[in-house]
Design a protein around this motif. Structure first.
Motif, mmCIF file in Angstrom:
data_model
loop_
_atom_site.group_PDB
_atom_site.id
_atom_site.type_symbol
_atom_site.label_atom_id
_atom_site.label_comp_id
_atom_site.label_asym_id
_atom_site.label_seq_id
_atom_site.Cartn_x
_atom_site.Cartn_y
_atom_site.Cartn_z
ATOM 1 N N ALA A 1 61.608 70.645 51.601
ATOM 2 C CA ALA A 1 61.385 72.056 51.271
ATOM 3 C C ALA A 1 60.139 72.249 50.405
ATOM 4 N N GLY A 2 59.465 71.152 50.043
ATOM 5 C CA GLY A 2 58.235 71.251 49.267
ATOM 6 C C GLY A 2 58.390 71.038 47.784
ATOM 7 N N GLY A 3 59.601 70.628 47.351
ATOM 8 C CA GLY A 3 59.842 70.430 45.938
ATOM 9 C C GLY A 3 59.727 68.984 45.503
ATOM 10 N N TRP A 4 60.104 68.749 44.246
ATOM 11 C CA TRP A 4 60.124 67.428 43.653
ATOM 12 C C TRP A 4 61.575 67.058 43.363
ATOM 13 N N ALA A 5 61.856 65.761 43.282
ATOM 14 C CA ALA A 5 63.233 65.337 43.048
ATOM 15 C C ALA A 5 63.277 64.066 42.216
ATOM 16 N N VAL A 6 64.388 63.898 41.533
ATOM 17 C CA VAL A 6 64.688 62.673 40.789
ATOM 18 C C VAL A 6 66.025 62.154 41.281
ATOM 19 N N HIS A 7 66.033 60.900 41.702
ATOM 20 C CA HIS A 7 67.254 60.255 42.182
ATOM 21 C C HIS A 7 67.818 59.383 41.078
ATOM 22 N N ILE A 8 69.088 59.634 40.733
ATOM 23 C CA ILE A 8 69.804 58.804 39.768
ATOM 24 C C ILE A 8 70.984 58.188 40.503
ATOM 25 N N PRO A 9 70.841 56.976 41.022
ATOM 26 C CA PRO A 9 71.927 56.372 41.811
ATOM 27 C C PRO A 9 73.212 56.265 41.000
ATOM 28 N N ALA A 10 74.323 56.582 41.659
ATOM 29 C CA ALA A 10 75.637 56.475 41.017
ATOM 30 C C ALA A 10 76.272 55.141 41.377
ATOM 31 N N ALA A 11 77.075 54.603 40.450
ATOM 32 C CA ALA A 11 77.769 53.340 40.716
ATOM 33 C C ALA A 11 78.696 53.478 41.909
ATOM 34 N N LEU A 12 79.318 54.654 42.049
ATOM 35 C CA LEU A 12 80.187 54.947 43.180
ATOM 36 C C LEU A 12 79.624 56.151 43.914
ATOM 37 N N SER A 13 79.499 56.045 45.220
ATOM 38 C CA SER A 13 79.035 57.190 46.008
ATOM 39 C C SER A 13 79.611 57.101 47.407
ATOM 40 N N TRP A 14 79.821 58.264 48.010
ATOM 41 C CA TRP A 14 80.354 58.345 49.367
ATOM 42 C C TRP A 14 79.301 57.818 50.332
ATOM 43 N N SER A 15 79.716 56.982 51.257
ATOM 44 C CA SER A 15 78.769 56.372 52.192
ATOM 45 C C SER A 15 77.992 57.418 52.989
ATOM 46 N N HIS A 16 78.577 58.586 53.210
ATOM 47 C CA HIS A 16 77.908 59.642 53.964
ATOM 48 C C HIS A 16 76.637 60.118 53.271
ATOM 49 N N GLU A 17 76.550 59.930 51.957
ATOM 50 C CA GLU A 17 75.394 60.422 51.214
ATOM 51 C C GLU A 17 74.247 59.412 51.182
#
Length: 237
Positions: free
Chosen positions: A190-206
């Protein structure tokens, strides 16, 4: 560069969430074992995921969608033999998940309090409106956010619509979240900026692969307390 809006995801970015779903899946496996379903944990997990993904377009995301998918899976795997008493246990699981205590990740309150003094903050979270707003209220963080958006899906079109509605240039927008598929890649598109903070637990779909064009438009940090460093770096660009 000056940021005009900073937005945060809620589940598994600001507060714990996925571990409740993991516990729910374990309770579901025990229920199935009690009614004679002889399948491995991996096989049951695969069937639940298959049902959930098929139902997203109908139910959306959240506890209600998850529990309806568990009920559907239980009926399918037992050929309809599962009883009302058994299903009551799944309904009770839903109530527990919807009302459980909200536990914040470390440094969340401190970081948001600092940022809200300099930037307008928005919560963009995905799921059921009532549940997500209840979580926000119970988290004690509502005063940190000038705007709150609860959406059914996170796509480039959804983010673009939000930014257009608030009069924000995408290039001056930053989104922070734990999910590449929902919080990072559609924002970059969409033209924005992002910061990814990986979680110890996350749904595989994500989980998602990062395409070449996204590199340079997002940052990855190990924890939220590193976010101010990213914002300072963006301000110098």
């Amino acid at each position: 560069m000056t940021l005009d809006l900073i937005a945060f995801d809620g589940d598994d970015t600001l507060w714990h969430n996925e571990r409740s779903y993991r516990e729910g899946r374990e309770r579901f496996r025990r229920l199935l074992a009690g009614v004679g379903v002889v399948l491995s944990a991996e096989e049951i997990e695969a069937r639940v995921n298959q049902t959930e993904l098929a139902n997203i377009q109908v139910y959306g995301y959240g506890v209600s969608s998850f529990v309806l998918s568990l009920i559907e899976t239980a009926i399918s795997l037992t050929d309809g033999r599962v009883t009302g008493s058994d299903l009551r246990g799944i309904v009770e699981l839903a109530k527990q998940m919807l009302t459980e205590e909200i536990e914040l990740f470390p440094a969340v309150r401190e970081v948001l309090t600092t940022l809200t003094a300099s930037y307008p903050l928005m919560l963009i979270t995905k799921g059921d409106l009532l549940h997500q707003t209840s979580k926000l209220d119970r988290s004690g963080l509502r005063d940190c956010f000038r705007f709150v958006e609860v959406v059914s899906h996170k796509t480039p079109e959804v983010y673009s619509a939000i930014l257009s509605r608030h009069g924000i240039d995408p290039n001056r927008f930053l989104m922070i979240g734990n999910a590449l598929r929902s919080d990072v890649l559609p924002v970059v598109d969409a033209g924005g900026w992002a910061v990814h903070i990986p979680a110890a637990l996350s749904w595989s779909h994500e989980h998602a692969d990062v395409p070449p064009h996204a590199h340079g438009r997002y940052f990855e940090v190990a924890a939220l307390d590193r976010l101010p460093d990213v914002i300072e770096a963006l301000a110098r660009t």
